[in-house]
Design a protein around this motif. Structure first.
Motif, mmCIF file in Angstrom:
data_model
loop_
_atom_site.group_PDB
_atom_site.id
_atom_site.type_symbol
_atom_site.label_atom_id
_atom_site.label_comp_id
_atom_site.label_asym_id
_atom_site.label_seq_id
_atom_site.Cartn_x
_atom_site.Cartn_y
_atom_site.Cartn_z
ATOM 1 N N LEU A 30 -35.618 19.925 65.270
ATOM 2 C CA LEU A 30 -34.813 20.861 66.052
ATOM 3 C C LEU A 30 -33.583 20.101 66.528
ATOM 4 O O LEU A 30 -33.709 19.095 67.236
ATOM 5 N N GLY A 31 -32.397 20.569 66.108
ATOM 6 C CA GLY A 31 -31.192 19.797 66.382
ATOM 7 C C GLY A 31 -30.067 20.599 67.026
ATOM 8 O O GLY A 31 -30.049 21.835 67.006
ATOM 9 N N LEU A 32 -29.140 19.872 67.596
ATOM 10 C CA LEU A 32 -27.921 20.415 68.206
ATOM 11 C C LEU A 32 -26.735 19.659 67.656
ATOM 12 O O LEU A 32 -26.755 18.418 67.578
ATOM 13 N N ARG A 33 -25.686 20.387 67.261
ATOM 14 C CA ARG A 33 -24.487 19.766 66.682
ATOM 15 C C ARG A 33 -23.246 20.317 67.381
ATOM 16 O O ARG A 33 -23.118 21.507 67.603
ATOM 17 N N HIS A 34 -22.314 19.402 67.680
ATOM 18 C CA HIS A 34 -21.032 19.797 68.273
ATOM 19 C C HIS A 34 -19.909 19.116 67.503
ATOM 20 O O HIS A 34 -19.966 17.923 67.230
ATOM 21 N N LYS A 35 -18.900 19.892 67.140
ATOM 22 C CA LYS A 35 -17.753 19.379 66.399
ATOM 23 C C LYS A 35 -16.513 19.431 67.283
ATOM 24 O O LYS A 35 -16.346 20.338 68.085
ATOM 25 N N PHE A 36 -15.647 18.435 67.098
ATOM 26 C CA PHE A 36 -14.363 18.453 67.835
ATOM 27 C C PHE A 36 -13.271 17.889 66.969
ATOM 28 O O PHE A 36 -13.540 17.325 65.900
ATOM 29 N N ASP A 66 -27.583 15.578 67.278
ATOM 30 C CA ASP A 66 -28.804 14.927 67.739
ATOM 31 C C ASP A 66 -29.941 15.933 67.683
ATOM 32 O O ASP A 66 -29.709 17.149 67.617
ATOM 33 N N GLY A 67 -31.173 15.432 67.674
ATOM 34 C CA GLY A 67 -32.296 16.350 67.593
ATOM 35 C C GLY A 67 -33.631 15.662 67.745
ATOM 36 O O GLY A 67 -33.729 14.431 67.791
ATOM 37 N N LEU A 68 -34.665 16.469 67.816
ATOM 38 C CA LEU A 68 -36.034 15.996 67.992
ATOM 39 C C LEU A 68 -36.773 16.158 66.672
ATOM 40 O O LEU A 68 -36.814 17.247 66.101
ATOM 41 N N ASN A 69 -37.368 15.058 66.183
ATOM 42 C CA ASN A 69 -38.082 15.052 64.901
ATOM 43 C C ASN A 69 -39.576 14.864 65.111
ATOM 44 O O ASN A 69 -40.001 14.058 65.956
ATOM 45 N N GLN A 105 -39.661 11.605 67.499
ATOM 46 C CA GLN A 105 -38.475 10.795 67.730
ATOM 47 C C GLN A 105 -37.285 11.647 68.141
ATOM 48 O O GLN A 105 -37.173 12.808 67.737
ATOM 49 N N LEU A 106 -36.401 11.072 68.927
ATOM 50 C CA LEU A 106 -35.066 11.622 69.132
ATOM 51 C C LEU A 106 -34.174 10.906 68.129
ATOM 52 O O LEU A 106 -34.059 9.678 68.161
ATOM 53 N N ALA A 107 -33.577 11.659 67.195
ATOM 54 C CA ALA A 107 -32.877 11.040 66.077
ATOM 55 C C ALA A 107 -31.492 11.638 65.906
ATOM 56 O O ALA A 107 -31.302 12.858 65.939
ATOM 57 N N SER A 108 -30.514 10.762 65.664
ATOM 58 C CA SER A 108 -29.112 11.138 65.547
ATOM 59 C C SER A 108 -28.764 11.540 64.121
ATOM 60 O O SER A 108 -29.278 10.964 63.148
ATOM 61 N N GLY A 109 -27.895 12.542 63.957
ATOM 62 C CA GLY A 109 -27.351 12.894 62.650
ATOM 63 C C GLY A 109 -28.126 13.970 61.933
ATOM 64 O O GLY A 109 -28.324 15.063 62.439
ATOM 65 N N TYR A 110 -28.520 13.692 60.681
ATOM 66 C CA TYR A 110 -29.329 14.529 59.797
ATOM 67 C C TYR A 110 -28.532 15.668 59.158
ATOM 68 O O TYR A 110 -28.062 15.518 58.036
#
Length: 379
Positions: free
Chosen positions: A373-379, A31-34, A46-51
């Motif tokens: 500006l985004g943040l990603r978490h993998k599991f 997720d991140g801010l565009n 926008q707050l936008a998912s993915g990218y």
């Protein structure tokens, strides 16, 4: 005692041997801010998912069948983390397939899958490797950002032979007219030391027409009578740096619309009869530390458009940068920027205006930029 011991050993040896199997649940939440500089004449936040990678959840599994053969399956969807909605309205919209894999002969899989351009060319581009959505070519015209997934697909992929791998797909229309919305593709890759070279080709008839074929009306990048895409590229690793060049070309007969910008007709309502894109990309990535990397990309795209009213050429200059920092093995933050400028602008269609893939909307003029500006978490 000897008889009991003999009977016990014989009983153990005669027991059936059960094949090993595994199922893995996995996912990515991104997720991140565009910020978009121009969306119809106004800026947008926008707050936008993915990218950088699509937010997804899925599972994969294998079962050892013996003799170097195993059964395999893969299921994954894409969803919007901000709303919880499935991005494509499908339970397993990203990929869904089952098949057999041999350590000697390769794999055969069936289901909803990627074409050979995605498999063999996309990993050599910035967007298909480390950059993601914002660094896609205009309108993702060559599908290197995987906007298309082909339904009803039979795929073959070879084992690697001295660095060489090849494969192909055939996607059924699932209608009595075999040529009505089907797709076929082939591709190959060769790796030797620091070099990787790949090429691919796809041919799709009536993409985006109907809901039953290979590329449905909610799946296809373009709705058209015919689409052909081919391309190739090379990556070269030099120490901590990775350099790349790719060329792709997409030809569309009677294009009607794009999933990104809607109708492709002229302002007068006259439809296009032909649309071609050629993309030339230079990209590079440098790994400053194991946790920190920075990549950059430049793409020149030439577009040729024809209609009963006029012929036109439009060109696009696009550039993107992406910086990524690992907070842990599974969590990272990323800062990205993308810019597009359109030249020519004489076609009389919406394609004369700038649209960075992933922006809030089409610009009111010939340029646009997006920062994320985004943040990603993998599991």
């Amino acid at each position: 005692m000897k008889r009991l011991l003999t009977l016990s050993i014989a009983s153990t040896l005669s027991m059936p041997v059960f094949a090993q199997s595994s199922v893995t649940l996995f996912g990515i939440i991104s997720d991140g801010l565009n910020y978009t500089s121009n969306d119809g004449g106004k800026h947008a936040v926008q707050l936008a998912s993915g990218y950088i990678q699509g937010t997804r959840i899925g599972m994969r599994g294998t079962e050892d069948l013996g003799g170097g053969m195993k059964a395999t399956f893969f299921l994954a969807n894409i969803f919007d983390v901000n709303s919880g909605k499935l991005a494509q309205g499908l339970i397993w919209g990203r990929l869904a397939y089952v098949g057999l894999e041999s350590s000697h002969f390769g794999s055969v899989t069936m289901g909803r899958q990627y074409d050979s351009v995605v498999d063999y060319v996309a990993p050599l581009t910035a967007n298909g490797n480390w950059g993601g959505y914002l660094l896609a070519h205009p309108y993702d015209n060559d599908n290197t950002d995987t906007s298309n997934r082909a339904n009803n697909t039979l795929k073959y992929k070879s084992v690697t032979i001295s660095g060489f791998t090849f494969g192909g797909t055939y996607s059924f229309s699932n209608t009595p007219g075999f040529a009505d919305n089907r797709e076929q593709s082939v591709g190959a890759k060769y790796s030797y030391g620091p070099f990787t070279i790949g090429a691919g080709y796809l041919d799709a008839s009536k993409p985006g027409n109907g809901t039953m074929g290979a590329l449905t009306n909610t799946d296809s990048i373009f709705v058209a009578n015919h689409m052909r895409t081919f391309g190739g590229g090379i990556n070269y690793a030099i120490g901590a740096a990775l350099l790349g060049f790719t060329y792709t070309r997409t030809d569309l007969e009677d294009p009607v619309s794009s999933i990104y910008v809607g109708s492709l007709s002229l302002a007068s309502g006259v439809p296009l009869t032909y649309l071609r894109y050629e993309n030339f990309e230079l990209n590079g990535l440098y790994q400053f530390t194991p946790a920190f990397s920075v990549g950059a990309q430049y793409v020149y795209t030439e577009s040729s458009e024809s209609s009963a009213q006029n012929d036109a050429r439009v060109h696009y200059h696009t550039a993107g940068v992406s910086a990524d920092y690992l907070l842990s093995k599974r969590t990272d933050v990323n800062l990205q920027g993308a810019y597009m400028k359109v030249g020519g602008g004489t076609s009389g269609t919406i394609l004369d205006r700038a649209y960075v893939p992933g922006s809030a909307g089409v610009s009111s003029n010939n340029h646009q930029f997006v920062i994320r500006l985004g943040l990603r978490h993998k599991f």
